[in-house]
Design a protein around this motif. Structure first.
Motif, PDB file in Angstrom:
ATOM      1  N   VAL A 195       0.807  -1.219   0.000  1.00 16.49           N
ATOM      2  CA  VAL A 195       0.000   0.000   0.000  1.00 16.49           C
ATOM      3  C   VAL A 195       0.846   1.277   0.000  1.00 16.49           C
ATOM      4  N   ASP A 196       2.137   1.127   0.254  1.00 19.09           N
ATOM      5  CA  ASP A 196       2.993   2.304   0.234  1.00 19.09           C
ATOM      6  C   ASP A 196       4.442   1.862   0.081  1.00 19.09           C
ATOM      7  N   PHE A 197       5.284   2.749  -0.434  1.00 20.88           N
ATOM      8  CA  PHE A 197       6.695   2.427  -0.630  1.00 20.88           C
ATOM      9  C   PHE A 197       7.481   3.714  -0.808  1.00 20.88           C
ATOM     10  N   ALA A 198       8.802   3.602  -0.668  1.00 25.53           N
ATOM     11  CA  ALA A 198       9.668   4.765  -0.844  1.00 25.53           C
ATOM     12  C   ALA A 198      11.102   4.318  -1.047  1.00 25.53           C
ATOM     13  N   VAL A 199      11.862   5.154  -1.735  1.00 19.81           N
ATOM     14  CA  VAL A 199      13.316   5.057  -1.772  1.00 19.81           C
ATOM     15  C   VAL A 199      13.835   6.214  -0.931  1.00 19.81           C
ATOM     16  N   ILE A 200      14.740   5.908   0.005  1.00 18.76           N
ATOM     17  CA  ILE A 200      15.194   6.901   0.976  1.00 18.76           C
ATOM     18  C   ILE A 200      16.710   7.013   0.899  1.00 18.76           C
ATOM     19  N   ASP A 201      17.227   8.211   0.692  1.00 21.57           N
ATOM     20  CA  ASP A 201      18.669   8.375   0.533  1.00 21.57           C
ATOM     21  C   ASP A 201      19.372   8.487   1.881  1.00 21.57           C
ATOM     22  N   SER A 202      20.676   8.722   1.838  1.00 24.94           N
ATOM     23  CA  SER A 202      21.486   8.737   3.062  1.00 24.94           C
ATOM     24  C   SER A 202      21.157   9.906   3.983  1.00 24.94           C
ATOM     25  N   ASN A 203      20.454  10.923   3.434  1.00 27.74           N
ATOM     26  CA  ASN A 203      20.055  12.066   4.253  1.00 27.74           C
ATOM     27  C   ASN A 203      18.645  11.909   4.811  1.00 27.74           C
ATOM     28  N   GLY A 204      18.035  10.735   4.583  1.00 29.15           N
ATOM     29  CA  GLY A 204      16.680  10.520   5.065  1.00 29.15           C
ATOM     30  C   GLY A 204      15.612  11.160   4.218  1.00 29.15           C
ATOM     31  N   ILE A 205      15.948  11.476   2.952  1.00 31.06           N
ATOM     32  CA  ILE A 205      15.004  12.127   2.051  1.00 31.06           C
ATOM     33  C   ILE A 205      14.367  11.086   1.137  1.00 31.06           C
ATOM     34  N   ILE A 206      13.050  11.137   0.995  1.00 27.41           N
ATOM     35  CA  ILE A 206      12.358  10.294   0.026  1.00 27.41           C
ATOM     36  C   ILE A 206      12.629  10.857  -1.358  1.00 27.41           C
ATOM     37  N   THR A 207      13.183  10.044  -2.242  1.00 25.56           N
ATOM     38  CA  THR A 207      13.650  10.558  -3.524  1.00 25.56           C
ATOM     39  C   THR A 207      13.830   9.430  -4.523  1.00 25.56           C
ATOM     40  N   ASN A 208      13.828   9.783  -5.803  1.00 24.14           N
ATOM     41  CA  ASN A 208      14.174   8.828  -6.860  1.00 24.14           C
ATOM     42  C   ASN A 208      15.658   8.883  -7.190  1.00 24.14           C
ATOM     43  N   ASN A 209      16.406   9.776  -6.544  1.00 25.16           N
ATOM     44  CA  ASN A 209      17.814   9.992  -6.859  1.00 25.16           C
ATOM     45  C   ASN A 209      18.693   9.518  -5.710  1.00 25.16           C
ATOM     46  N   VAL A 210      19.653   8.657  -6.013  1.00 29.01           N
ATOM     47  CA  VAL A 210      20.548   8.097  -5.006  1.00 29.01           C
ATOM     48  C   VAL A 210      21.986   8.323  -5.449  1.00 29.01           C
ATOM     49  N   VAL A 211      22.823   8.783  -4.539  1.00 23.49           N
ATOM     50  CA  VAL A 211      24.229   9.035  -4.853  1.00 23.49           C
ATOM     51  C   VAL A 211      25.008   7.727  -4.780  1.00 23.49           C
ATOM     52  N   LYS A 212      25.762   7.447  -5.821  1.00 25.06           N
ATOM     53  CA  LYS A 212      26.587   6.242  -5.858  1.00 25.06           C
ATOM     54  C   LYS A 212      27.571   6.238  -4.689  1.00 25.06           C
ATOM     55  N   GLY A 213      27.705   5.065  -4.049  1.00 18.01           N
ATOM     56  CA  GLY A 213      28.633   4.917  -2.940  1.00 18.01           C
ATOM     57  C   GLY A 213      28.027   5.193  -1.581  1.00 18.01           C
ATOM     58  N   GLU A 214      26.783   5.709  -1.543  1.00 21.81           N
ATOM     59  CA  GLU A 214      26.153   6.019  -0.268  1.00 21.81           C
ATOM     60  C   GLU A 214      25.086   4.976   0.083  1.00 21.81           C
ATOM     61  N   LEU A 215      24.764   4.897   1.370  1.00 24.16           N
ATOM     62  CA  LEU A 215      23.700   4.003   1.817  1.00 24.16           C
ATOM     63  C   LEU A 215      22.340   4.554   1.400  1.00 24.16           C
ATOM     64  N   PHE A 216      21.432   3.646   1.060  1.00 25.92           N
ATOM     65  CA  PHE A 216      20.059   4.041   0.776  1.00 25.92           C
ATOM     66  C   PHE A 216      19.145   2.902   1.191  1.00 25.92           C
ATOM     67  N   SER A 217      17.864   3.200   1.316  1.00 20.12           N
ATOM     68  CA  SER A 217      16.897   2.191   1.740  1.00 20.12           C
ATOM     69  C   SER A 217      15.731   2.119   0.771  1.00 20.12           C
ATOM     70  N   ILE A 218      15.222   0.910   0.598  1.00 17.31           N
ATOM     71  CA  ILE A 218      13.961   0.683  -0.104  1.00 17.31           C
ATOM     72  C   ILE A 218      12.972   0.199   0.944  1.00 17.31           C
ATOM     73  N   LYS A 219      11.896   0.933   1.073  1.00 17.35           N
ATOM     74  CA  LYS A 219      10.953   0.662   2.153  1.00 17.35           C
ATOM     75  C   LYS A 219       9.561   0.445   1.560  1.00 17.35           C
ATOM     76  N   MET A 220       8.834  -0.540   2.084  1.00 17.23           N
ATOM     77  CA  MET A 220       7.455  -0.727   1.648  1.00 17.23           C
ATOM     78  C   MET A 220       6.578  -1.122   2.821  1.00 17.23           C
ATOM     79  N   LYS A 221       5.294  -0.823   2.675  1.00 17.25           N
ATOM     80  CA  LYS A 221       4.300  -1.099   3.710  1.00 17.25           C
ATOM     81  C   LYS A 221       3.258  -2.045   3.122  1.00 17.25           C
ATOM     82  N   ILE A 222       2.971  -3.127   3.838  1.00 17.53           N
ATOM     83  CA  ILE A 222       2.072  -4.166   3.350  1.00 17.53           C
ATOM     84  C   ILE A 222       0.955  -4.392   4.355  1.00 17.53           C
ATOM     85  N   ILE A 223      -0.275  -4.462   3.858  1.00 14.40           N
ATOM     86  CA  ILE A 223      -1.407  -4.810   4.720  1.00 14.40           C
ATOM     87  C   ILE A 223      -1.878  -6.219   4.342  1.00 14.40           C
TER      88      ILE A 223
END
Length: 419
Positions: free
Chosen positions: A286-314
């Motif tokens: 029901v929801d999802f996001a890509v989150i960069d190393s600064n904690g920003i929801i974004t489609n843009n990720v800097v190479k070499g940095e940590l990022f997260s793919i997050k999703m919410k399931i009901i």
């Protein structure tokens, strides 16, 4: 001689907008000078300075005013307010083939452009060979430019701009038309210019190139300068602009307690309108996001940095051992990488009706700087059979921003030692 190559002082560009074409005539004929228009600020009180030898990038969304400020700097447009001071010979590549005569051959256009830039015939004669070699369009150099492909156009236009020995080079998105080899040659020329102490003003949507080549960056949004400074900092702010997240709240949206119906995360993502969705939805993403190393929801990720793919399931039914997954593909649909909770040996156990689970995959971005597609899934085994509960194929893009690319899809982050 001044150390300032370009000085922009409180520049505004105002256009009059009319609701109907006849209103323009009414305004021009009005004896009382009645206005039938409203003012649109393409630029609003823009100021900045660029020192000699700097490479400065200007970034912003489409319609933000980037090209307008370049045209004012180069004299193509006049500012409505403010002043621009330029110290040095400018060579500008603002629009594909601007200043080219469609009926002239490539050679004739070289002389035409050179003359417009103030060179004598003898001076152009001395540069023709290097221009032709750089353009590398073969016998087409003797054909009318109206027969050129867009790639040939930009090759010749850039070859002229780069080989007339400017003190200031201004480029506006033109390189996106050339092929990868020509782009590489142009960027090598940029490096040569930088080493020679030339000034470069560079407008591009390619944040990787901005990050790699620019000493500083300027972000323009809706005709106003938002920020000017260190390139990475400006790119981070630009990423917020891209998803309408300029406030501090953008760092906490993915951690708040809003109910899933809000879809608060994915509202901040650039979603693919042609995504493929299927499954029985006994469990639903029901929801999802890509989150960069600064904690920003974004489609843009800097190479070499940590990022997260997050999703919410009901869960709409009791499900034993659901499996959550993501896959990253290239634009041709080839699977590049991905994982799931089963491969990661994460046991979910039983999920109850109405239960909501949040799944976060966190990793270092080692893919090359280019566009990718993200797919999400929730699957499992029901009555012994593999079952797809919900899949979202190519649901959004992930743009990897890189200052250095290696060979292939994946960067092994090699450490090089030479003795």
């Amino acid at each position: 001689m001044s150390d300032i190559a370009i000085k922009v002082e409180s520049v505004s560009k105002i256009y009059k907008l009319y609701d109907k074409p006849i209103d323009r005539m009414k305004e021009s004929l009005s004896l009382r000078k009645k206005s039938y228009s409203k003012e649109h600020y393409a630029l609003n009180n823009i100021s900045f300075e660029i020192e000699r030898g700097e490479t400065v990038g200007i970034i912003g969304t489409n319609g933000s005013g980037k090209s307008t400020i370049l045209k004012i700097i180069t004299g193509v447009l006049n500012a409505s307010k403010g002043n621009v001071i330029v110290n040095g010979r400018i060579s500008a590549l603002l629009e594909l083939g601007a200043g080219f005569n469609q009926e002239y051959t490539g050679i004739q256009n070289i002389y035409l452009n050179g003359t417009m830039l103030g060179f004598t015939k003898e001076e152009i004669d001395a540069k023709v060979e290097s221009i032709v070699d750089f353009a590398d369009i073969g016998d087409f150099i003797n054909q009318p430019v109206k027969t050129y492909s867009s790639g040939m156009f930009v090759r010749l236009a850039f070859a002229v701009a780069i080989n007339i020995e400017p003190e200031i080079l201004i480029v506006d998105e033109a390189l996106s038309v050339g092929d990868v080899f020509f782009q590489a040659k142009c960027y090598r020329k940029f490096e040569e210019f930088k080493k020679q102490g030339k000034t470069i003003l560079f407008v591009s949507h390619d944040l990787g190139s901005i990050g790699k080549y620019c000493d500083r960056a300027i972000l323009i949004n809706k005709g106003t300068k938002l920020i000017e400074g260190e390139t990475k900092e400006v790119i981070d702010i630009y990423k917020k602009v891209l998803v309408n997240q300029l406030g501090d709240e953008c760092k906490s949206d993915y951690d708040n307690n809003k109910v899933f119906e809000d879809g608060i995360w994915k509202k901040s993502m650039n979603i693919n309108p042609n995504k493929i969705e299927y499954g029985n939805k006994l469990a639903e993403i029901v929801d999802f996001a890509v989150i960069d190393s600064n904690g920003i929801i974004t489609n843009n990720v800097v190479k070499g940095e940590l990022f997260s793919i997050k999703m919410k399931i009901i869960f709409n039914e009791i499900i034993q051992d659901p499996i959550f997954a993501f896959t990253i593909k290239d634009l041709k649909g080839t699977d590049i990488t991905g994982t799931n909770t089963m491969l990661e040996k994460i046991n979910i156990s039983i999920s109850k009706v109405g239960e909501i689970k949040e799944v976060t995959f966190t990793q270092k971005m080692n893919l090359q700087g280019r566009e990718h597609l993200l797919s999400l899934g929730c699957t499992g085994f029901k009555d012994g059979d593999f079952t797809v509960y919900h899949r979202l194929y190519d649901v959004c893009n992930i743009t990897v921003i890189a200052t250095k690319n290696s060979v292939g899809y994946y960067d092994m982050d090699s450490e090089v030692r030479i003795k």
